[in-house]
Design an enzyme around this catalytic site. Structure first.
Site, PDB file in Angstrom:
ATOM      1  N   GLY A  92      47.978  38.465  33.227  1.00  0.00           N
ATOM      2  CA  GLY A  92      47.786  37.300  34.084  1.00  0.00           C
ATOM      3  C   GLY A  92      47.067  36.141  33.417  1.00  0.00           C
ATOM      4  O   GLY A  92      47.283  35.825  32.242  1.00  0.00           O
TER       5      GLY A  92
ATOM      6  N   GLN B   1      45.538  18.579  51.208  1.00  0.00           N
ATOM      7  CA  GLN B   1      46.184  18.241  52.489  1.00  0.00           C
ATOM      8  C   GLN B   1      45.192  18.248  53.629  1.00  0.00           C
ATOM      9  O   GLN B   1      44.309  19.069  53.665  1.00  0.00           O
ATOM     10  CB  GLN B   1      47.289  19.254  52.786  1.00  0.00           C
ATOM     11  CG  GLN B   1      48.288  19.368  51.658  1.00  0.00           C
ATOM     12  CD  GLN B   1      49.209  20.571  51.802  1.00  0.00           C
ATOM     13  OE1 GLN B   1      50.256  20.468  52.409  1.00  0.00           O
ATOM     14  NE2 GLN B   1      48.806  21.680  51.231  1.00  0.00           N
TER      15      GLN B   1
ATOM     16  N   ASN C 262      36.890  35.976  34.237  1.00  0.00           N
ATOM     17  CA  ASN C 262      38.218  35.889  34.860  1.00  0.00           C
ATOM     18  C   ASN C 262      38.574  37.093  35.730  1.00  0.00           C
ATOM     19  O   ASN C 262      39.284  36.935  36.725  1.00  0.00           O
ATOM     20  CB  ASN C 262      39.259  35.728  33.742  1.00  0.00           C
ATOM     21  CG  ASN C 262      40.662  35.977  34.241  1.00  0.00           C
ATOM     22  OD1 ASN C 262      41.275  35.113  34.852  1.00  0.00           O
ATOM     23  ND2 ASN C 262      41.187  37.189  34.015  1.00  0.00           N
TER      24      ASN C 262
ATOM     25  N   ASP D  53      34.561  47.570  32.531  1.00  0.00           N
ATOM     26  CA  ASP D  53      34.660  47.321  33.970  1.00  0.00           C
ATOM     27  C   ASP D  53      33.565  46.301  34.268  1.00  0.00           C
ATOM     28  O   ASP D  53      32.382  46.607  34.129  1.00  0.00           O
ATOM     29  CB  ASP D  53      34.427  48.623  34.741  1.00  0.00           C
ATOM     30  CG  ASP D  53      34.440  48.404  36.255  1.00  0.00           C
ATOM     31  OD1 ASP D  53      34.320  47.242  36.712  1.00  0.00           O
ATOM     32  OD2 ASP D  53      34.558  49.401  36.979  1.00  0.00           O
TER      33      ASP D  53
ATOM     34  N   TYR E 160      38.074  38.378  49.916  1.00  0.00           N
ATOM     35  CA  TYR E 160      38.363  37.558  48.724  1.00  0.00           C
ATOM     36  C   TYR E 160      37.782  36.151  48.899  1.00  0.00           C
ATOM     37  O   TYR E 160      37.130  35.620  47.996  1.00  0.00           O
ATOM     38  CB  TYR E 160      39.880  37.510  48.529  1.00  0.00           C
ATOM     39  CG  TYR E 160      40.357  36.789  47.295  1.00  0.00           C
ATOM     40  CD1 TYR E 160      40.257  37.376  46.042  1.00  0.00           C
ATOM     41  CD2 TYR E 160      40.940  35.527  47.384  1.00  0.00           C
ATOM     42  CE1 TYR E 160      40.724  36.726  44.910  1.00  0.00           C
ATOM     43  CE2 TYR E 160      41.412  34.866  46.260  1.00  0.00           C
ATOM     44  CZ  TYR E 160      41.299  35.473  45.023  1.00  0.00           C
ATOM     45  OH  TYR E 160      41.756  34.821  43.902  1.00  0.00           O
TER      46      TYR E 160
ATOM     47  N   ILE F 200      49.248  31.155  41.516  1.00  0.00           N
ATOM     48  CA  ILE F 200      49.857  31.182  40.185  1.00  0.00           C
ATOM     49  C   ILE F 200      50.655  32.478  40.085  1.00  0.00           C
ATOM     50  O   ILE F 200      50.191  33.527  40.562  1.00  0.00           O
ATOM     51  CB  ILE F 200      48.778  31.147  39.071  1.00  0.00           C
ATOM     52  CG1 ILE F 200      47.698  30.084  39.365  1.00  0.00           C
ATOM     53  CG2 ILE F 200      49.426  30.938  37.712  1.00  0.00           C
ATOM     54  CD1 ILE F 200      48.141  28.664  39.364  1.00  0.00           C
TER      55      ILE F 200
HETATM   56  N1  NAD Z   1      46.967  34.253  40.363  1.00  0.00           N
HETATM   57  C1  NAD Z   1      46.508  33.448  41.281  1.00  0.00           C
HETATM   58  O1  NAD Z   1      47.273  32.870  42.056  1.00  0.00           O
HETATM   59  C2  NAD Z   1      45.035  33.170  41.388  1.00  0.00           C
HETATM   60  C3  NAD Z   1      44.629  32.168  42.263  1.00  0.00           C
HETATM   61  C4  NAD Z   1      43.291  31.886  42.394  1.00  0.00           C
HETATM   62  C5  NAD Z   1      42.359  32.591  41.662  1.00  0.00           C
HETATM   63  N2  NAD Z   1      42.770  33.587  40.830  1.00  0.00           N
HETATM   64  C6  NAD Z   1      41.732  34.327  40.097  1.00  0.00           C
HETATM   65  O2  NAD Z   1      41.988  34.300  38.721  1.00  0.00           O
HETATM   66  C7  NAD Z   1      41.573  35.525  38.117  1.00  0.00           C
HETATM   67  C8  NAD Z   1      42.742  36.166  37.389  1.00  0.00           C
HETATM   68  O3  NAD Z   1      43.778  36.403  38.318  1.00  0.00           O
HETATM   69  P1  NAD Z   1      45.215  36.960  37.933  1.00  0.00           P
HETATM   70  O4  NAD Z   1      46.159  36.418  38.920  1.00  0.00           O
HETATM   71  O5  NAD Z   1      45.468  36.807  36.498  1.00  0.00           O
HETATM   72  O6  NAD Z   1      44.999  38.507  38.308  1.00  0.00           O
HETATM   73  P2  NAD Z   1      45.722  39.797  37.724  1.00  0.00           P
HETATM   74  O7  NAD Z   1      45.542  40.889  38.729  1.00  0.00           O
HETATM   75  O8  NAD Z   1      47.091  39.456  37.297  1.00  0.00           O
HETATM   76  O9  NAD Z   1      44.791  40.070  36.474  1.00  0.00           O
HETATM   77  C9  NAD Z   1      43.419  40.318  36.710  1.00  0.00           C
HETATM   78  C10 NAD Z   1      42.832  40.992  35.530  1.00  0.00           C
HETATM   79  O10 NAD Z   1      41.518  41.429  35.854  1.00  0.00           O
HETATM   80  C11 NAD Z   1      41.405  42.787  35.513  1.00  0.00           C
HETATM   81  N3  NAD Z   1      40.400  43.449  36.318  1.00  0.00           N
HETATM   82  C12 NAD Z   1      40.411  43.700  37.636  1.00  0.00           C
HETATM   83  N4  NAD Z   1      39.302  44.360  37.978  1.00  0.00           N
HETATM   84  C13 NAD Z   1      38.565  44.510  36.843  1.00  0.00           C
HETATM   85  C14 NAD Z   1      37.316  45.086  36.536  1.00  0.00           C
HETATM   86  N5  NAD Z   1      36.583  45.695  37.483  1.00  0.00           N
HETATM   87  N6  NAD Z   1      36.870  45.039  35.273  1.00  0.00           N
HETATM   88  C15 NAD Z   1      37.593  44.455  34.300  1.00  0.00           C
HETATM   89  N7  NAD Z   1      38.792  43.892  34.525  1.00  0.00           N
HETATM   90  C16 NAD Z   1      39.269  43.923  35.777  1.00  0.00           C
HETATM   91  C17 NAD Z   1      42.805  43.336  35.719  1.00  0.00           C
HETATM   92  O11 NAD Z   1      42.995  44.543  35.049  1.00  0.00           O
HETATM   93  C18 NAD Z   1      43.629  42.209  35.140  1.00  0.00           C
HETATM   94  O12 NAD Z   1      43.705  42.267  33.743  1.00  0.00           O
HETATM   95  C19 NAD Z   1      41.013  36.390  39.246  1.00  0.00           C
HETATM   96  O13 NAD Z   1      39.620  36.222  39.335  1.00  0.00           O
HETATM   97  C20 NAD Z   1      41.696  35.794  40.465  1.00  0.00           C
HETATM   98  O14 NAD Z   1      41.004  36.056  41.656  1.00  0.00           O
HETATM   99  C21 NAD Z   1      44.092  33.895  40.676  1.00  0.00           C
END
Ligand code: NAD
Length: 257
Positions: free
Chosen positions: A18, A257, A91, A64, A156, A191
């Site tokens: 991601g 919006q 992240n 973790d 969340y 995203i």
């Molecule tokens: N994708 C979106 O639309 C979006 C929107 C807003 C915010 N975000 C934020 O962006 C960040 C990344 O999101 P993403 O969409 O790439 O998520 P994803 O689930 O695709 O990837 C998240 C990553 O975090 C890792 N992870 C989860 N728990 C963990 C832990 N306890 N320790 C270590 N690693 C851990 C997962 O293994 C993964 O590699 C997150 O904080 C998410 O909340 C994402």
């Protein structure tokens, strides 16, 4: 040509897929040495290989983020390997699709442990290392759900709202202390990553939910991981040297919006 973060040392948590993976790859492409963390070794090593194949420098450390014991060792390993820490991208995050009535206390606590404890611990330990070497940039992944409420993401939203104002508290502290450490948050809209795919699949037919989610973004589509990675790169680089305590919204107009 010099990269935009040439010679800097970065940690990106949750970088196995991601937004974390995309950010780690872009930071490395722009000259940073990157420590990628996450829970899945195979995916982490694959991301490292992708960086090395492009001529970049990176290493994977299993972590973790919610485990407080993991942080001092990670920072130590980074500094002993690369000499310093300039950039931390907090992240890693999880999203559980449940409204306030459905959310169990266990789901609530798990969300806070990863999304809030993880960001708090990372920020705390990174400040300790960065202040010894003249400063740095900490980038916390919040969300548009740190600014607005979404019915199906109760825990969340609470966690991401916490990331938003925690970031400002840390930024003000670092400024007042004269550390030359900047702390900012990024607020993505939807995203197209595994997190979004899983969340939309939980709500109903993934394709139909994707179409409905895209329609809520004035720009008419969902974002791509590099839309966020470029924001991370800007906040990580010295181009943003006067930016701290700010929230960078990258959401196709969702919350305008
Ligand atoms: N994708 C979106 O639309 C979006 C929107 C807003 C915010 N975000 C934020 O962006 C960040 C990344 O999101 P993403 O969409 O790439 O998520 P994803 O689930 O695709 O990837 C998240 C990553 O975090 C890792 N992870 C989860 N728990 C963990 C832990 N306890 N320790 C270590 N690693 C851990 C997962 O293994 C993964 O590699 C997150 O904080 C998410 O909340 C994402």
């Amino acid at each position: 040509m010099m990269g935009r973060v040439e010679g800097k040392v970065a940690i990106v948590t949750g970088a196995t897929k991601g937004l974390g993976r995309a950010s780690a790859i872009l930071l490395a492409r722009e000259g940073a040495k990157v420590v990628l963390t996450g829970r899945t070794e195979a995916e982490g090593e694959e991301a490292v290989r992708a960086i090395v194949a492009e001529g970049g420098e990176a290493v994977f450390v299993k972590q973790d983020v919610a485990d407080a014991r993991s942080w001092p060792g990670l920072i130590e390993e980074t500094v002993s390997r690369y000499g310093r820490l300039d950039i931390l991208v907090n992240n890693a995050g999880i999203a559980i699709a449940a409204n306030v009535e459905e959310t169990t206390l266990e789901q609530w606590r798990l969300t806070m442990a990863v999304n809030l404890d993880g960001v708090f611990l990372g920020t705390k330990y990174a400040i300790g290392a960065m202040k010894k070497t003249g400063g740095g940039s900490i980038i916390n992944l919040s969300s548009i759900d740190g600014n607005i409420g979404e019915a199906d993401l109760a825990a969340y939203c609470a966690s991401k709202g916490g990331v938003r104002t925690f970031t400002k508290a840390a930024a003000v502290h670092c400024g007042e202390a004269g550390y030359n450490i900047r702390v900012n948050s990024i607020h993505p809209g939807y995203i197209w990553t595994p997190q979004t795919q899983n969340y939309l699949a939980d709500l109903g037919t993934a394709e139909e939910e994707k179409r409905k989610a895209a329609a809520r973004h004035p720009i008419g589509r969902l974002g791509e991981p590099d839309d966020i990675a470029y924001g991370v790169l800007y906040l990580a680089s010295d181009e943003s040297k006067f930016v701290t305590g700010s929230e960078l919204v990258i959401d196709g107009g969702y919350i305008a919006q």
